[in-house]
Enzyme design. Structure first.
Site, PDB file in Angstrom:
ATOM      1  N   ASP A 254       0.853  -1.191  -0.216  1.00  0.00           N
ATOM      2  CA  ASP A 254       0.141  -0.044  -0.110  1.00  0.00           C
ATOM      3  C   ASP A 254       0.749   1.382  -0.023  1.00  0.00           C
ATOM      4  OD1 ASP A 254      -2.047  -1.933   0.308  1.00  0.00           O
ATOM      5  OD2 ASP A 254      -2.892  -0.858   1.938  1.00  0.00           O
ATOM      6  N   ASP A 255       0.287   2.531  -0.340  1.00  0.00           N
ATOM      7  CA  ASP A 255       0.712   3.907  -0.274  1.00  0.00           C
ATOM      8  C   ASP A 255       1.689   4.049  -1.091  1.00  0.00           C
ATOM      9  OD1 ASP A 255      -0.980   3.506   1.862  1.00  0.00           O
ATOM     10  OD2 ASP A 255       0.440   3.800   3.422  1.00  0.00           O
ATOM     11  N   HIS A 305      -5.867   3.075  -3.839  1.00  0.00           N
ATOM     12  CA  HIS A 305      -5.927   3.103  -2.570  1.00  0.00           C
ATOM     13  C   HIS A 305      -6.162   4.505  -2.360  1.00  0.00           C
ATOM     14  CE1 HIS A 305      -4.822   2.180   1.456  1.00  0.00           C
ATOM     15  NE2 HIS A 305      -3.760   2.900   1.449  1.00  0.00           N
ATOM     16  N   HIS A 309      -5.368   9.396   0.472  1.00  0.00           N
ATOM     17  CA  HIS A 309      -5.089   8.856   1.721  1.00  0.00           C
ATOM     18  C   HIS A 309      -6.055   9.124   2.790  1.00  0.00           C
ATOM     19  CE1 HIS A 309      -3.374   5.764   4.617  1.00  0.00           C
ATOM     20  NE2 HIS A 309      -3.072   5.046   3.570  1.00  0.00           N
ATOM     21  N   HIS A 397       3.672  -2.216   2.986  1.00  0.00           N
ATOM     22  CA  HIS A 397       3.901  -1.104   2.154  1.00  0.00           C
ATOM     23  C   HIS A 397       5.050  -0.767   1.800  1.00  0.00           C
ATOM     24  CE1 HIS A 397       1.027  -0.752   5.719  1.00  0.00           C
ATOM     25  NE2 HIS A 397       0.362   0.224   4.911  1.00  0.00           N
TER      26      HIS A 397
HETATM   27 ZN   LIG Z   1      -2.452   3.453   3.193  1.00  0.00          ZN
END
Ligand SMILES: [Zn+2]
Length: 433
Positions: A254-255, A305, A309, A397
């Site tokens: 993620d991210d 995603h 955020h 991540h």
């Molecule tokens: Zn995230």
């Protein structure tokens, strides 16, 4: 290093008439190609300081320079608390700055500290004004450049300082390790590496390499490459076949994408013929089209995603839609594929989020590695191997070196344990979810 011998802080201090702090602009010297020079000088009972640093007008760069200078100053002040000799301790910073071309700016900071003994350190920052970020070796060198740099350094210094090269630090600190060559600047025609005093030799040392002599290992094209694939060129999704009856897990990152670490994860996946799912942020994805295209070409899945955020459950319906749609369109523009999966930030979802996701499945996870918290590859690997079971969706991540390192270790380990590494969509299909 030279400057501190020219500037005499005591003389300057007399002119300050008791002011303990002053800033003024200083005329540039030939090794200060970027920004205007700011000088600060002052004294306390037991110490003096003289700080010369550049102000470039690029906020990221100026903030970083100031942070280095001020952190050093703070640490110096703390160390001199117990110091008693009147105005003997000294903190001194000087700099050089270089422009390679309109894209790359480099700053070299020479930080000198004298308390009970002298300590000198060279710090460098290289800023890519096109990508708007700081860069390291891995951003401009390619192939087995670390061994090439190590060979070059050993030849270069053995020719120049044969005696000193027998010292114990030389072999260790000229070996093919990233940290040995982490201090460098990019000049117009050459890269210059710096070695702080006490690192290679007792004194500071530097090594220059002309770009033309190192062209097999260096990639410094200043021209703007087209970020997006033309619309008539459709990416070939290289989805890897799986056996639905055998155990499988889905690694998810993620991210990102992160200019630093995503590539390392992709390398590991490619090496072991494994797939993963990258839940990208729109704000990062639009700056990394090449990484997104590589993900797809190598059989990975890209998930949404959101753009920035935000916790979706705190937003209005329109706000949620905007966060999702912007990223969805960004992924499509770059890869010509709409994301089939959406992971809301923090896994936080409600009916509105599910509705706004439209065709995309809302995905959370079943195994949380907490990699963002520990930042320790060993702990993350142990956590996965201890808890993993068939059908798991594993949360990581691609923002941390430790996570990239953990991925490289855990991918072959999971395969040894009999797990296929599949995308989230493959897992859902195989498990009938
Ligand atoms: Zn995230």
């Amino acid at each position: 290093m030279k400057l501190k011998k020219i500037v005499c802080p005591f003389l300057c201090l007399m002119l300050l008439c008791g002011c303990s702090h002053v800033s003024f602009k200083k005329k540039n010297n030939p090794n200060q190609e970027v920004g205007e020079s700011i000088q600060e000088m002052g004294f306390k009972d037991h110490s003096v300081y003289s700080i010369l640093y550049p102000k470039t007008g690029i906020d990221d760069l100026d903030d970083k320079i100031k942070a280095i200078v001020e952190d050093g100053h703070k640490a110096f002040d703390e160390k001199t608390q117990a110091y008693k000799e009147k105005r003997k301790a000294e903190y001194n910073v000087s700099y050089e700055s270089y422009v390679k071309d309109e894209r790359y700016l480099s700053i070299r900071l020479d930080i000198y500290e004298s308390i009970y003994e002298n300590h000198e350190e060279i710090k460098t920052l290289v800023y890519d004004s096109k990508e708007k970020r700081f860069i390291g070796l891995e951003d401009i060198f390619q192939g087995d450049y670390l061994h090439a740099l190590s060979n070059q350094a050993q030849t270069y210094f053995k020719e120049r300082f044969p005696q000193e090269c027998n010292q114990k630090n030389f072999e260790l600190h000229s070996s093919a390790a990233v940290e040995n060559f982490a201090s460098f600047v990019l000049k117009k025609d050459r890269v210059v590496f710096y070695f702080s005093p006490g690192y290679l030799f007792d004194n500071a040392a530097s090594m220059e390499i002309m770009y033309t002599d190192f062209k097999d290992y260096i990639d410094l094209s200043p021209e703007t490459t087209s970020a997006y694939v033309p619309y008539d060129q459709v990416l070939n999704e290289n989805v890897k076949p799986i056996d639905p009856d055998k155990p499988m897990v889905a690694l998810t990152f993620d991210d990102g994408p992160s200019p630093k670490y995503t590539e390392r994860i992709l390398d590991a996946l490619k090496e072991y013929n494994a797939s993963a799912t990258f839940f990208v942020l729109g704000s990062n994805a639009e700056n990394a089209p090449k990484l997104l295209q590589r993900m797809v070409l190598e059989g990975n899945e890209i998930g949404n995603h959101t753009y920035s955020h935000k916790q979706l459950t705190t937003l209005s319906k329109a706000g949620i839609e905007e966060e999702i749609k912007e990223t969805k369109e960004c992924i499509y523009t770059i890869t010509h594929i709409y994301p089939h999966v959406l992971r809301p930030p923090y896994g936080s979802k409600n009916d509105t989020v599910v509705k706004c996701a439209e065709d995309a499945k809302v995905v959370t996870w079943s195994l949380d590695t907490r990699d963002w918290k520990d930042r320790d590859a060993k702990i993350v690997v142990e956590r996965i191997l201890k808890d993993v079971k068939d059908g798991d969706i594993i949360l990581m991540h691609d923002l941390y070196a430790s996570s990239a390192q953990a991925a490289a270790i855990v991918i072959p380990k999971l395969q040894e344990m009999g797990y296929q590494l599949v995308t989230v969509s493959q897992l859902y299909e195989a498990k009938g979810m």
